[in-house]
Design a protein around this motif. Structure first.
Motif, PDB file in Angstrom:
ATOM      1  N   GLU A  25      41.435  40.102  41.796  1.00 13.02           N
ATOM      2  CA  GLU A  25      41.310  39.145  42.538  1.00 13.02           C
ATOM      3  C   GLU A  25      41.949  39.327  43.866  1.00 13.02           C
ATOM      4  O   GLU A  25      41.491  38.739  44.836  1.00 13.02           O
ATOM      5  CB  GLU A  25      42.247  38.071  41.909  1.00 13.02           C
ATOM      6  CG  GLU A  25      41.534  37.230  40.880  1.00 13.02           C
ATOM      7  CD  GLU A  25      40.297  36.638  41.118  1.00 13.02           C
ATOM      8  OE1 GLU A  25      40.387  35.801  42.195  1.00 13.02           O
ATOM      9  OE2 GLU A  25      39.260  37.239  40.686  1.00 13.02           O
ATOM     10  N   ARG A  28      38.612  40.537  45.531  1.00 16.48           N
ATOM     11  CA  ARG A  28      37.801  39.085  45.946  1.00 16.48           C
ATOM     12  C   ARG A  28      38.448  38.315  47.062  1.00 16.48           C
ATOM     13  O   ARG A  28      37.991  37.944  47.840  1.00 16.48           O
ATOM     14  CB  ARG A  28      37.717  38.329  44.453  1.00 16.48           C
ATOM     15  CG  ARG A  28      36.886  38.844  43.563  1.00 16.48           C
ATOM     16  CD  ARG A  28      36.994  38.126  42.209  1.00 16.48           C
ATOM     17  NE  ARG A  28      35.723  38.755  41.375  1.00 16.48           N
ATOM     18  CZ  ARG A  28      35.945  37.886  39.933  1.00 16.48           C
ATOM     19  NH1 ARG A  28      36.804  37.265  39.624  1.00 16.48           N
ATOM     20  NH2 ARG A  28      35.049  38.864  39.200  1.00 16.48           N
ATOM     21  N   GLY A  29      39.701  38.138  46.943  1.00 14.57           N
ATOM     22  CA  GLY A  29      40.407  37.474  47.877  1.00 14.57           C
ATOM     23  C   GLY A  29      40.408  37.890  49.301  1.00 14.57           C
ATOM     24  O   GLY A  29      40.352  37.083  50.263  1.00 14.57           O
ATOM     25  N   ILE A  38      37.976  27.706  44.860  1.00 20.71           N
ATOM     26  CA  ILE A  38      38.300  29.238  44.530  1.00 20.71           C
ATOM     27  C   ILE A  38      38.620  29.568  45.911  1.00 20.71           C
ATOM     28  O   ILE A  38      39.700  30.467  46.126  1.00 20.71           O
ATOM     29  CB  ILE A  38      37.165  29.844  44.108  1.00 20.71           C
ATOM     30  CG1 ILE A  38      36.776  29.402  42.561  1.00 20.71           C
ATOM     31  CG2 ILE A  38      37.620  31.461  43.733  1.00 20.71           C
ATOM     32  CD1 ILE A  38      35.649  30.013  41.991  1.00 20.71           C
ATOM     33  N   TYR A  42      42.055  31.408  47.422  1.00 17.11           N
ATOM     34  CA  TYR A  42      42.064  32.600  48.303  1.00 17.11           C
ATOM     35  C   TYR A  42      42.860  32.532  49.563  1.00 17.11           C
ATOM     36  O   TYR A  42      43.633  33.317  50.065  1.00 17.11           O
ATOM     37  CB  TYR A  42      40.722  33.225  48.378  1.00 17.11           C
ATOM     38  CG  TYR A  42      40.169  33.692  47.172  1.00 17.11           C
ATOM     39  CD1 TYR A  42      40.807  34.239  46.099  1.00 17.11           C
ATOM     40  CD2 TYR A  42      38.830  33.886  46.943  1.00 17.11           C
ATOM     41  CE1 TYR A  42      40.081  34.668  45.062  1.00 17.11           C
ATOM     42  CE2 TYR A  42      38.110  34.392  45.855  1.00 17.11           C
ATOM     43  CZ  TYR A  42      38.826  34.779  44.820  1.00 17.11           C
ATOM     44  OH  TYR A  42      38.067  35.138  43.691  1.00 17.11           O
ATOM     45  N   ARG A  71      46.200  33.980  41.364  1.00 17.84           N
ATOM     46  CA  ARG A  71      45.209  34.907  40.976  1.00 17.84           C
ATOM     47  C   ARG A  71      44.741  34.981  39.805  1.00 17.84           C
ATOM     48  O   ARG A  71      43.551  35.063  39.426  1.00 17.84           O
ATOM     49  CB  ARG A  71      45.871  36.443  41.307  1.00 17.84           C
ATOM     50  CG  ARG A  71      45.865  36.669  42.882  1.00 17.84           C
ATOM     51  CD  ARG A  71      46.026  38.116  43.086  1.00 17.84           C
ATOM     52  NE  ARG A  71      45.864  38.272  44.499  1.00 17.84           N
ATOM     53  CZ  ARG A  71      46.534  39.152  45.309  1.00 17.84           C
ATOM     54  NH1 ARG A  71      47.525  40.045  44.802  1.00 17.84           N
ATOM     55  NH2 ARG A  71      46.617  39.245  46.693  1.00 17.84           N
ATOM     56  N   THR A  74      42.369  31.758  39.774  1.00 15.80           N
ATOM     57  CA  THR A  74      41.043  32.148  40.420  1.00 15.80           C
ATOM     58  C   THR A  74      40.087  33.126  39.672  1.00 15.80           C
ATOM     59  O   THR A  74      38.844  33.165  39.792  1.00 15.80           O
ATOM     60  CB  THR A  74      41.334  32.709  41.868  1.00 15.80           C
ATOM     61  OG1 THR A  74      41.945  33.772  41.787  1.00 15.80           O
ATOM     62  CG2 THR A  74      41.776  31.656  42.673  1.00 15.80           C
ATOM     63  N   PHE A  75      40.754  34.167  38.936  1.00 19.38           N
ATOM     64  CA  PHE A  75      39.936  34.873  38.214  1.00 19.38           C
ATOM     65  C   PHE A  75      39.189  34.138  37.119  1.00 19.38           C
ATOM     66  O   PHE A  75      38.013  34.327  36.808  1.00 19.38           O
ATOM     67  CB  PHE A  75      41.128  35.964  37.488  1.00 19.38           C
ATOM     68  CG  PHE A  75      40.224  36.876  36.352  1.00 19.38           C
ATOM     69  CD1 PHE A  75      39.682  38.090  37.152  1.00 19.38           C
ATOM     70  CD2 PHE A  75      39.636  36.757  35.324  1.00 19.38           C
ATOM     71  CE1 PHE A  75      38.967  39.137  36.542  1.00 19.38           C
ATOM     72  CE2 PHE A  75      39.203  37.538  34.511  1.00 19.38           C
ATOM     73  CZ  PHE A  75      38.658  38.778  35.175  1.00 19.38           C
TER      74      PHE A  75
END
Length: 106
Positions: A25, A28-29, A38, A42, A71, A74-75
């Motif tokens: 995460e 990704r963020g 999402i 982030y 995190r 969002t995962f």
């Protein structure tokens, strides 16, 4: 990531689920941008991290818990989206199996 990229020889390194979720995460963020819930989460983490960096301080325990919770959330959201798109490797249960016991990271 250093454990993976810079492992020498036949060394095999394992990381826990919490650490895996955290690093996935984090990447990704930092690297993905778009619209929707999402990406709003982030952006929340990025803004908090930017503030902490600008103030030249360590995150408070509350901020650490907030980032860890976002995190993990969002995962799950990202993995569920991948599943709906047909990705056979997507597994949102990884985050729910994470215990929260890994050391804090920033």
């Amino acid at each position: 990531m250093d454990k993976v990229l810079f492992a020498g020889g036949d060394d095999v390194h394992q990381i826990g689920r919490d650490e895996f979720v955290w690093y996935v995460e984090q990447e990704r963020g930092r690297n993905l941008h778009g619209e929707g819930p999402i990406f709003a989460l982030y952006e929340t983490v990025r803004a908090l991290e930017d503030t902490i960096r600008e103030e030249r301080r360590y995150p408070t325990p509350q901020e650490q818990a907030l980032v860890r919770g976002i995190r993990r959330r969002t995962f799950v959201m990202f993995e569920e989206q991948l599943q709906r798109a047909g990705d056979p490797g997507a597994d949102p249960t990884v985050a729910s199996a994470a215990t929260g016991g890994d050391a804090e990271r920033s």
